[in-house]
Design an enzyme around this catalytic site. Structure first.
Site, PDB file in Angstrom:
ATOM      1  N   ASN A 156      36.370  11.004  95.063  1.00  0.00           N
ATOM      2  CA  ASN A 156      37.938  10.801  95.606  1.00  0.00           C
ATOM      3  C   ASN A 156      38.792  10.697  94.347  1.00  0.00           C
ATOM      4  O   ASN A 156      39.724  10.760  94.761  1.00  0.00           O
ATOM      5  CB  ASN A 156      37.712   8.280  95.254  1.00  0.00           C
ATOM      6  CG  ASN A 156      36.716   8.714  93.390  1.00  0.00           C
ATOM      7  OD1 ASN A 156      35.900   9.377  93.159  1.00  0.00           O
ATOM      8  ND2 ASN A 156      37.695   7.555  93.280  1.00  0.00           N
ATOM      9  N   GLU A 252      30.787   4.749  84.874  1.00  0.00           N
ATOM     10  CA  GLU A 252      32.241   4.471  85.120  1.00  0.00           C
ATOM     11  C   GLU A 252      31.684   3.946  86.731  1.00  0.00           C
ATOM     12  O   GLU A 252      31.253   5.435  87.627  1.00  0.00           O
ATOM     13  CB  GLU A 252      33.738   5.072  85.267  1.00  0.00           C
ATOM     14  CG  GLU A 252      34.565   3.850  85.890  1.00  0.00           C
ATOM     15  CD  GLU A 252      35.134   3.828  87.147  1.00  0.00           C
ATOM     16  OE1 GLU A 252      34.541   3.275  87.203  1.00  0.00           O
ATOM     17  OE2 GLU A 252      35.492   4.898  88.102  1.00  0.00           O
ATOM     18  N   CYS A 286      38.261   2.985  92.393  1.00  0.00           N
ATOM     19  CA  CYS A 286      37.483   2.200  91.845  1.00  0.00           C
ATOM     20  C   CYS A 286      38.422   0.778  91.191  1.00  0.00           C
ATOM     21  O   CYS A 286      38.228   0.462  91.064  1.00  0.00           O
ATOM     22  CB  CYS A 286      36.950   3.027  90.507  1.00  0.00           C
ATOM     23  SG  CYS A 286      37.905   3.605  89.411  1.00  0.00           S
TER      24      CYS A 286
END
Length: 477
Positions: A156, A252, A286
């Site tokens: 992403n 993460e 995210c």
């Protein structure tokens, strides 16, 4: 007419190499092949780790001024070739050209911050005489690089999230092996090109393209790799943490980000921020806004304005400056999001707008009345879907916000400083944005979450801390 593919090489310990097998890189917009990259083997990865052992020694011996010079030179190279970098991101990923251009700017900033932080890796003196019998001892601690770092990066943010691994690793004197996302490897290879051009010594950096299912374990489990830094999904993160063994791990793992909008908020600003935060990069973010809890007194007004602005969002050609949102990364991902929305609607959710799929495209979607047992209410959507909920007060909003197993970032819109501080204290997250959506970050701040959102913190200074260890020195006089 047949399109000629250049065919990229991967960087193995400073050498650009091919492979007998290749991976096709496709534009998610039309599924056309835009290039190929090598499909590395386990043997390639093992060779890479062996070479990185020498690379770690080279990196550790690089003086700080050399690290600074190299990182800044890489940033300069990207800046001078920014259009190529932007077009590459917009071709291989879901991002529009405007989103890609912004990512290139952030990657440059990430590297420049890394160069600055390289000069600030400091230790402290220690008062050994605080302990009786140690009056004749003096000393200090300093931080030293841990050695070889293995980095696994997502699709992403295919340039900046790689820069967040490479920049701090080189700044702190480590060698690093990057395994980029299989669907977006070209941006990572371009970043490697910048470091080669900048004069980074061979063997310090490798970017190995390949299927994670084939080469991932060789990187993650190798005893010479002293840290794994991973950005990606919860399931993959869990597998990595089980396999890695005794080494440092930074992860993460995503979120289900809440935003609270109280009755005293600037509603126009709140709507603008939450629409952008929900649909940036087709929601594959995210930090993306997923759940919005709005105080009952202003819920209807917020909802109406949110839907109007969502409907104004321009979905289309990623390479057009006019486009607000492109496709998801693959049609499979769009189908996954479609299924999540359909499940919610079948269980009683109200579809306010969107809910339409065309190939890899999924329209910006807004739901309300979403039952708590829906997957979309509990898990990360990672798609362009926002859920709106009315709440009676801040306490209820906080309780609902904390009611999932994620805790990356949150946002709250209010003019009341007392309410802001209550949210700061009570929201179980790694970061809270006041009068902004959850989708705000600068590359210098500590970034990470609690619960299933991950382990440790990124952000250049904080990544450097993770990538180094303190060594105590004590002199007996």
């Amino acid at each position: 007419m047949t399109t000629h593919l250049k065919g990229q090489k991967m960087l193995l310990a400073g050498e650009w190499v091919n492979s007998e097998r290749v991976i096709e890189v496709r534009d998610p917009q039309d599924n056309k092949i835009i290039d190929t990259v090598p499909a590395a083997t386990v043997e390639d990865m093992l060779k890479c780790v062996e070479e990185a052992k020498e690379g770690a020694e080279i990196a550790a011996e690089m003086p700080v001024h050399q690290r600074i010079k190299i990182i800044n030179a890489a940033a300069d190279y990207i800046e001078q070739n920014s259009e190529e970098y932007s077009r590459t991101i917009a071709s291989e990923s879901s991002k529009t050209i405007r989103e890609a251009t912004k990512e290139v700017g952030r990657a440059i900033q990430t590297l420049r911050i890394s160069a600055e932080e390289a000069r600030r890796i400091n230790g402290e003196t220690i008062s050994f005489d605080q302990s009786p019998g140690s009056e004749n001892r003096v000393g200090y601690f300093y931080r030293f690089p841990i050695g070889i770092i293995g980095a696994i990066t997502p699709f992403n943010d295919p340039l900046n999230l790689v820069a967040h691994k490479i920049g701090p690793a080189i700044a702190s004197g480590n060698a690093i092996i990057v395994k980029p996302a299989t669907v977006t490897p070209l941006s990572a290879l371009l970043l490697a090109k910048a470091f080669v051009h900048a004069g980074l010594p061979e063997k310090v950096l490798s970017v190995i393209t390949g299927h994670g299912s084939e080469i991932g374990d060789a990187l993650v489990t190798h005893p010479a790799v002293r840290m794994i830094t991973f950005t990606g999904g919860l399931e993959a993160g869990g597998e990595i943490s089980h396999k890695a063994g005794l080494k440092k791990i930074g992860m993460e793992l995503g979120s289900n980000s809440p935003v609270i909008v109280l009755a005293d908020a600037d509603l126009e600003d709140a709507v603008d921020s939450c629409v952008s935060g929900g649909f940036w990069a087709a929601g594959q973010n995210c930090l993306g806004v997923q759940r919005v809890y709005v105080e009952e007194a202003v819920f209807e007004e917020f909802k109406q304005n949110f839907v109007v602005q969502t409907n104004d969002y321009i979905v289309g050609d990623k390479q057009s400056e006019l486009t607000d949102m492109g496709p998801l990364i693959t049609e499979k991902e769009a189908i996954r999001v479609e299924n999540l929305v359909n499940e919610a609607v079948e269980k009683g959710a109200t579809l306010l707008t969107g809910g339409e799929r065309n190939g890899a495209y999924y329209s910006p979607t807004v739901l309300t009345d979403v039952p708590g047992d829906c997957t979309i209410a509990k898990e990360e959507i990672f798609g362009p879907v926002v859920l709106l909920y009315p709440v009676k007060d801040l306490d209820e909003a906080i309780a609902f916000s904390n009611g999932v197993n994620y805790g990356l970032q949150a946002g709250i819109f209010t003019q009341n400083i007392t309410n802001a501080h209550k949210a700061i204290a009570k929201l179980d997250v790694g970061g809270i944005m006041i009068n902004d959506s959850s989708d705000y970050r600068i590359d210098a701040m500590p970034f990470g979450g609690v619960k299933q959102s991950g382990l440790g913190r990124e952000g250049v200074k904080f990544s450097i801390h993770e990538m180094t260890e303190p060594k105590v020195v004590c002199f007996k006089l």
